[in-house]
Design a protein around this motif. Structure first.
Motif, PDB file in Angstrom:
ATOM      1  N   VAL A  75       0.843  -1.203   0.000  1.00  0.00           N
ATOM      2  CA  VAL A  75       0.000   0.000   0.000  1.00  0.00           C
ATOM      3  C   VAL A  75       0.874   1.248   0.000  1.00  0.00           C
ATOM      4  O   VAL A  75       0.615   2.198  -0.736  1.00  0.00           O
ATOM      5  CB  VAL A  75      -0.964  -0.004   1.209  1.00  0.00           C
ATOM      6  N   LEU A  76       1.914   1.245   0.819  1.00  0.00           N
ATOM      7  CA  LEU A  76       2.813   2.404   0.861  1.00  0.00           C
ATOM      8  C   LEU A  76       3.459   2.635  -0.495  1.00  0.00           C
ATOM      9  O   LEU A  76       3.531   3.767  -0.984  1.00  0.00           O
ATOM     10  CB  LEU A  76       3.889   2.206   1.935  1.00  0.00           C
ATOM     11  N   ALA A  77       3.926   1.555  -1.134  1.00  0.00           N
ATOM     12  CA  ALA A  77       4.570   1.680  -2.438  1.00  0.00           C
ATOM     13  C   ALA A  77       3.573   2.205  -3.478  1.00  0.00           C
ATOM     14  O   ALA A  77       3.917   3.061  -4.305  1.00  0.00           O
ATOM     15  CB  ALA A  77       5.138   0.330  -2.873  1.00  0.00           C
ATOM     16  N   ARG A  78       2.345   1.709  -3.419  1.00  0.00           N
ATOM     17  CA  ARG A  78       1.316   2.140  -4.373  1.00  0.00           C
ATOM     18  C   ARG A  78       1.053   3.642  -4.262  1.00  0.00           C
ATOM     19  O   ARG A  78       0.748   4.302  -5.240  1.00  0.00           O
ATOM     20  CB  ARG A  78       0.045   1.343  -4.103  1.00  0.00           C
ATOM     21  N   HIS A  79       1.200   4.181  -3.050  1.00  0.00           N
ATOM     22  CA  HIS A  79       0.950   5.601  -2.832  1.00  0.00           C
ATOM     23  C   HIS A  79       2.234   6.434  -2.835  1.00  0.00           C
ATOM     24  O   HIS A  79       2.186   7.634  -2.562  1.00  0.00           O
ATOM     25  CB  HIS A  79       0.202   5.812  -1.511  1.00  0.00           C
ATOM     26  N   GLY A  80       3.356   5.788  -3.131  1.00  0.00           N
ATOM     27  CA  GLY A  80       4.620   6.525  -3.220  1.00  0.00           C
ATOM     28  C   GLY A  80       5.145   7.025  -1.891  1.00  0.00           C
ATOM     29  O   GLY A  80       5.869   8.015  -1.846  1.00  0.00           O
ATOM     30  N   ILE A  81       4.809   6.364  -0.819  1.00  0.00           N
ATOM     31  CA  ILE A  81       5.301   6.765   0.505  1.00  0.00           C
ATOM     32  C   ILE A  81       6.561   5.966   0.782  1.00  0.00           C
ATOM     33  O   ILE A  81       6.566   4.731   0.728  1.00  0.00           O
ATOM     34  CB  ILE A  81       4.226   6.532   1.578  1.00  0.00           C
ATOM     35  N   ALA A  82       7.647   6.674   1.068  1.00  0.00           N
ATOM     36  CA  ALA A  82       8.970   6.059   1.114  1.00  0.00           C
ATOM     37  C   ALA A  82       9.237   5.211   2.344  1.00  0.00           C
ATOM     38  O   ALA A  82      10.011   4.264   2.277  1.00  0.00           O
ATOM     39  CB  ALA A  82      10.043   7.148   0.997  1.00  0.00           C
ATOM     40  N   SER A  83       8.617   5.524   3.468  1.00  0.00           N
ATOM     41  CA  SER A  83       8.968   4.778   4.681  1.00  0.00           C
ATOM     42  C   SER A  83       7.720   4.344   5.443  1.00  0.00           C
ATOM     43  O   SER A  83       6.665   4.966   5.351  1.00  0.00           O
ATOM     44  CB  SER A  83       9.844   5.634   5.602  1.00  0.00           C
ATOM     45  N   ARG A  84       7.873   3.270   6.197  1.00  0.00           N
ATOM     46  CA  ARG A  84       6.787   2.780   7.038  1.00  0.00           C
ATOM     47  C   ARG A  84       6.415   3.814   8.086  1.00  0.00           C
ATOM     48  O   ARG A  84       5.242   4.022   8.384  1.00  0.00           O
ATOM     49  CB  ARG A  84       7.201   1.477   7.725  1.00  0.00           C
ATOM     50  N   SER A  85       7.422   4.449   8.655  1.00  0.00           N
ATOM     51  CA  SER A  85       7.121   5.418   9.715  1.00  0.00           C
ATOM     52  C   SER A  85       6.298   6.580   9.162  1.00  0.00           C
ATOM     53  O   SER A  85       5.385   7.065   9.827  1.00  0.00           O
ATOM     54  CB  SER A  85       8.399   5.914  10.386  1.00  0.00           C
ATOM     55  N   ALA A  86       6.592   7.016   7.936  1.00  0.00           N
ATOM     56  CA  ALA A  86       5.796   8.094   7.338  1.00  0.00           C
ATOM     57  C   ALA A  86       4.356   7.632   7.109  1.00  0.00           C
ATOM     58  O   ALA A  86       3.408   8.386   7.337  1.00  0.00           O
ATOM     59  CB  ALA A  86       6.419   8.552   6.028  1.00  0.00           C
TER      60      ALA A  86
END
Length: 191
Positions: A75-86
Motif C-alpha cells: 500500500v505504501l509503495a502504491r501511494h509513493g510513501i517512502a517509509s513505514r514510519s511516514a
C-alpha cells in the motif's frame, strides 16, 4: 531560597532528562541552586519548544505477521510513501477522520444482540425441559417440535454468523478505503 542564576543549556537538558526519570521538582531545584518555579519554567519551555519545532519524542510499536507487513508495504509503495514510519504517522494524523463511530454498525449490532437474546432464551427453555426430565428420572421428550426448534436455532446461528461476517467485511472495507484515501492525500501533499 535559592539564589537567582541562569541555567546553562546543558543544565536545562539535564533537568528535563532527570525529571523524566522521576526526580522531583524540589530535588532538581536544590541540586541546581534555582527555585522550583525555575524548574517548572524550564520544563514548560522545553515542552513548548518540542511542540513548536515538532520534535517527535514518542514511539509506536506494532507487531505484525509477515503477510500484514507485506500488505502494508505494498500500500505504501502504491501511494509513493517512502517509509513505514511516514505511512504510520500519516494514518495516526488522519485517524480522527478514519476511525469514527459507525451509527449503522451500532444499530445492526443492537439488533443482533436482541436476536441473540431470543436464541439464548430458547436454548434455556430446551435445557430446562431436559433437566426437569432428568431430575424426574424419565427420558426427555424430544419430539418433532423440539427437533424443529433446534433446527431453527442452528439455522439462525449460522445465518447470524454470516451476517456478522458480512457486516465486519463491509466495515473493514470502509476503513481500508478511508486509510487508502488518507495515504493518497499524504503522498500527494507537497513536501
Amino acid at each position: 531560597m535559592a539564589s537567582r542564576r541562569r541555567l546553562t543549556p546543558a543544565e536545562r537538558q539535564e533537568i528535563v532528562r532527570e525529571r523524566c526519570q522521576g526526580v522531583t521538582h524540589r530535588a532538581l531545584a536544590e541540586r541546581f541552586g534555582v527555585s522550583e518555579r525555575t524548574v517548572y519554567y524550564t520544563l514548560r519551555t522545553e515542552k513548548d519548544r518540542q511542540r513548536d519545532t515538532r520534535v517527535r519524542t514518542k514511539q509506536v510499536s506494532v507487531t505484525l505477521t509477515p503477510e500484514e507487513l507485506q500488505g502494508f508495504d505494498q500500500v505504501l509503495a502504491r501511494h509513493g510513501i517512502a517509509s513505514r514510519s511516514a505511512g504510520v504517522r500519516c494514518l495516526i494524523q488522519s485517524a480522527n477522520g478514519i476511525f469514527q463511530p459507525d451509527p449503522h454498525l451500532a444499530e445492526e449490532l443492537r439488533s443482533f444482540r436482541a436476536a441473540l437474546n431470543r436464541v439464548g432464551n430458547n436454548v434455556t427453555q430446551i435445557a430446562k425441559r431436559l433437566n426437569e426430565a432428568r431430575a424426574k428420572g424419565i427420558a426427555p421428550v424430544f419430539g418433532d417440535r423440539s427437533l424443529a426448534q433446534l433446527r431453527l436455532l442452528s439455522g439462525f446461528v449460522l445465518d447470524f454468523a454470516d451476517q456478522v461476517d458480512a457486516l465486519s467485511r463491509r466495515r473493514v472495507s470502509h476503513v481500508t478505503l478511508e486509510a487508502h484515501n488518507a495515504l493518497k492525500e499524504f503522498s500527494d501533499a507537497p513536501e
